[in-house]
Design a protein around this motif. Sequence first.
Motif: not given
Lengths: 113, 110
Positions: B24, B26, B28, B30, B52-53, B67-71, B92
């Motif tokens: 996971s 966070t 700003s 990626l 990319s997601a 995904t936008k929050k985790e791999s 990032h």
Amino acid sequence: DVKVTQSSRYLVKRTGEKVFLECVQDMDHENMFWYRQDPGLGLRLIYFSYDVKMKEKGDIPEGYSVSREKKERFSLILESASTNQTSMYLCASSLDQSQETQYFGPGTRLLVL
Amino acid sequence: EDQVTQSPEALRLQEGESSSLNCSYTVSGLRGLFWYRQDPGKGPEFLFTLYSAGEEKEKERLKATLTKKESFLHITAPKPEDSATYLCAVLHSGTYKYIFGTGTRLKVLA
């Protein structure tokens, strides 16, 4: 295949000694990095270089310096080794901003007595 | 604050027992997410880069998704030789600094 080599696999040094760790990459990469890896703390960036003679501090630069006189070689210097610098040191390189995958060397396990 | 969290910290599987490792993050903006395998006493070995997601990459028994929050790193029918620590890292926008997770130690039992 990308090859990143480090000068030593294991080193034992005394407190106060000046220590040189060398890293060489053979793929004409622009960027080179030095990390240390400690149990429970993961990889922490010491210094990186994005061009010859250029360097930037990472998250934990205190007690270390670096040198990049040639594109393929990036040296990490412990000015006066201390016991809290006992660690696994990892060198990495990446091509440039268009290809940012890092490739790592085998690591140098340093013990400071 | 930029952060990468990997779970679980350790995982024991029987040979052939498929599972997934989570990363996971966070960050700003990626620029890339990277998976590595590390054997004891050695440097990390590159596995995958995802940008990319929705992107997926596969290699033998391993498949990485983003995904936008985790791999996730999916391991299908693992073998004992898959035993290692798996590291995740993110990069990032606007920086050269990669942020690493602390890894998942995987042990596959014969």
